[in-house]
Design a protein around this motif. Structure first.
Motif, PDB file in Angstrom:
ATOM      1  N   ALA A   1       0.832  -1.205   0.000  1.00 20.99           N
ATOM      2  CA  ALA A   1       0.000   0.000   0.000  1.00 20.99           C
ATOM      3  C   ALA A   1       0.868   1.258   0.000  1.00 20.99           C
ATOM      4  N   ARG A   2       1.989   1.215   0.702  1.00 17.83           N
ATOM      5  CA  ARG A   2       2.900   2.362   0.703  1.00 17.83           C
ATOM      6  C   ARG A   2       3.487   2.584  -0.700  1.00 17.83           C
ATOM      7  N   SER A   3       3.892   1.493  -1.348  1.00 12.51           N
ATOM      8  CA  SER A   3       4.425   1.614  -2.712  1.00 12.51           C
ATOM      9  C   SER A   3       3.373   2.178  -3.657  1.00 12.51           C
ATOM     10  N   TRP A   4       2.129   1.702  -3.495  1.00 17.02           N
ATOM     11  CA  TRP A   4       1.021   2.219  -4.315  1.00 17.02           C
ATOM     12  C   TRP A   4       0.851   3.717  -4.100  1.00 17.02           C
ATOM     13  N   ALA A   5       0.902   4.164  -2.847  1.00 21.66           N
ATOM     14  CA  ALA A   5       0.728   5.583  -2.539  1.00 21.66           C
ATOM     15  C   ALA A   5       1.884   6.417  -3.089  1.00 21.66           C
ATOM     16  N   ARG A   6       3.099   5.877  -3.036  1.00 23.34           N
ATOM     17  CA  ARG A   6       4.256   6.605  -3.582  1.00 23.34           C
ATOM     18  C   ARG A   6       4.106   6.854  -5.075  1.00 23.34           C
ATOM     19  N   VAL A   7       3.674   5.820  -5.802  1.00 23.12           N
ATOM     20  CA  VAL A   7       3.485   5.965  -7.246  1.00 23.12           C
ATOM     21  C   VAL A   7       2.401   7.008  -7.527  1.00 23.12           C
TER      22      VAL A   7
ATOM     23  N   VAL B   1       2.762  10.644  -9.540  1.00 23.34           N
ATOM     24  CA  VAL B   1       1.960  10.945 -10.729  1.00 23.34           C
ATOM     25  C   VAL B   1       1.105  12.190 -10.510  1.00 23.34           C
ATOM     26  N   LEU B   2       0.492  12.265  -9.340  1.00 29.69           N
ATOM     27  CA  LEU B   2      -0.449  13.359  -9.058  1.00 29.69           C
ATOM     28  C   LEU B   2       0.224  14.584  -8.458  1.00 29.69           C
ATOM     29  N   GLU B   3       1.523  14.442  -8.111  1.00 26.54           N
ATOM     30  CA  GLU B   3       2.275  15.521  -7.463  1.00 26.54           C
ATOM     31  C   GLU B   3       1.580  15.981  -6.188  1.00 26.54           C
ATOM     32  N   ARG B   4       1.271  14.994  -5.361  1.00 26.76           N
ATOM     33  CA  ARG B   4       0.623  15.246  -4.072  1.00 26.76           C
ATOM     34  C   ARG B   4       1.368  14.474  -3.000  1.00 26.76           C
ATOM     35  N   PRO B   5       1.227  14.828  -1.722  1.00 23.70           N
ATOM     36  CA  PRO B   5       1.903  14.095  -0.651  1.00 23.70           C
ATOM     37  C   PRO B   5       1.417  12.647  -0.574  1.00 23.70           C
ATOM     38  N   VAL B   6       2.316  11.768  -0.141  1.00 21.76           N
ATOM     39  CA  VAL B   6       1.989  10.344  -0.027  1.00 21.76           C
ATOM     40  C   VAL B   6       0.803  10.140   0.914  1.00 21.76           C
ATOM     41  N   ALA B   7       0.812  10.822   2.056  1.00 18.88           N
ATOM     42  CA  ALA B   7      -0.267  10.663   3.035  1.00 18.88           C
ATOM     43  C   ALA B   7      -1.617  11.085   2.462  1.00 18.88           C
ATOM     44  N   GLU B   8      -1.609  12.103   1.625  1.00 23.56           N
ATOM     45  CA  GLU B   8      -2.857  12.577   1.016  1.00 23.56           C
ATOM     46  C   GLU B   8      -3.406  11.568   0.027  1.00 23.56           C
TER      47      GLU B   8
END
Length: 270
Positions: A177-183, A187-194
């Protein structure tokens, strides 16, 4: 001034019925197919297929020539799905059935029938989701390592993280899930937590051992990914030795959850 001619529209139903009667009809047929593992023989009409579908135009050739006597073998498409494709090509309509819609969808994609593909996707969305979920639940570890997993939308990822049938341990699921959020963040140029916010609540941190939870907490300080209060809820489960004591902390073990000593205190084991 040229007077436009009168356009006469005949009745659509008899016309469609007449063309439907030609589906798999040897009458004036000039091409034969052998389809599916059952090797069913299917009759068709070359000119109609060629003018309706570029796939068949390339397959059958553009020269008029004599009737085709040798059958064209299409072993990958089931007979029922192929007949549905023919019905659509002959009449521009087809009746879809849930038990075969996925095969029709596959054939529509292969033959480049965009209109049929869109209808099949809409009609077959439920069965398609069910089959995809069942496959991923069984082959979860392999699926988590694919590019397709990293490209899932949050809406598609949520049902997976809510499933008790995933054959994967929670620690591995957290990292995936962390890797998914990083990608997604890149792509979206947003923070990982967001990016992770819509799905991260479905991670079952209380299933992790204290040492794993401590390591996750330290990693979370360096790269915010999980809300602090969610980690606190998981620690409450450990401190109170009761899963339901921390409201909102999912504690159900999944099919692939590896056993840990504290699991005997959690509610509703898998």
């Amino acid at each position: 001034m040229v007077t436009p001619g009168l356009v006469v529209q005949g009745q659509a139903a008899p016309f469609s019925t007449a063309l439907r009667s030609l589906v798999n009809n040897p009458w004036y047929s000039d091409v034969r197919f052998v389809v599916g593992q059952e090797q069913q023989e299917v009759f068709a009409h070359r000119c109609l297929l060629a003018c309706r579908c570029k796939f068949f135009q390339r397959l059958l050739g553009t020269e008029p020539g004599p009737g085709v006597t040798s059958p064209v073998v299409l072993s990958t498409v089931p007979a029922e799905a192929f007949l549905a494709v023919l019905e659509f090509l002959y009449t521009n309509s087809v009746k879809l059935h849930r038990h075969s819609v996925l095969e029709v969808l596959t054939a529509a994609v292969e033959y480049g029938l965009e209109e049929l593909r869109e209808v099949a996707v809409t009609f077959g969305l439920g069965p398609l989701q069910e089959q995809c979920m069942a496959f991923i639940e069984t082959h979860c570890q392999e699926a988590l390592r694919t590019r397709g997993f990293l490209e899932l939308s949050a809406a598609a990822l949520l049902p997976l993280l809510r499933s008790d049938k995933l054959c994967v341990d929670e620690a591995e699921l957290v990292q995936a899930a962390r890797s998914w959020a990083r990608v997604g963040a890149a792509v979206l140029e947003r923070p990982v937590a967001e990016v992770a916010a819509p799905v991260v609540r479905e991670l079952r941190l209380a299933l992790l051992a204290p040492t794993e939870l401590s390591a996750l907490e330290e990693q979370n300080r360096q790269e915010p990914f999980i809300p602090v209060e969610q980690i606190v809820e998981a620690w409450k489960c450990h401190a109170l030795r009761r899963g339901a004591a921390a409201r909102g902390a999912p504690c159900h073990r999944r099919r692939g959850t590896l056993p840990r000593d504290h699991h005997c205190f959690l509610d509703h084991p898998f």
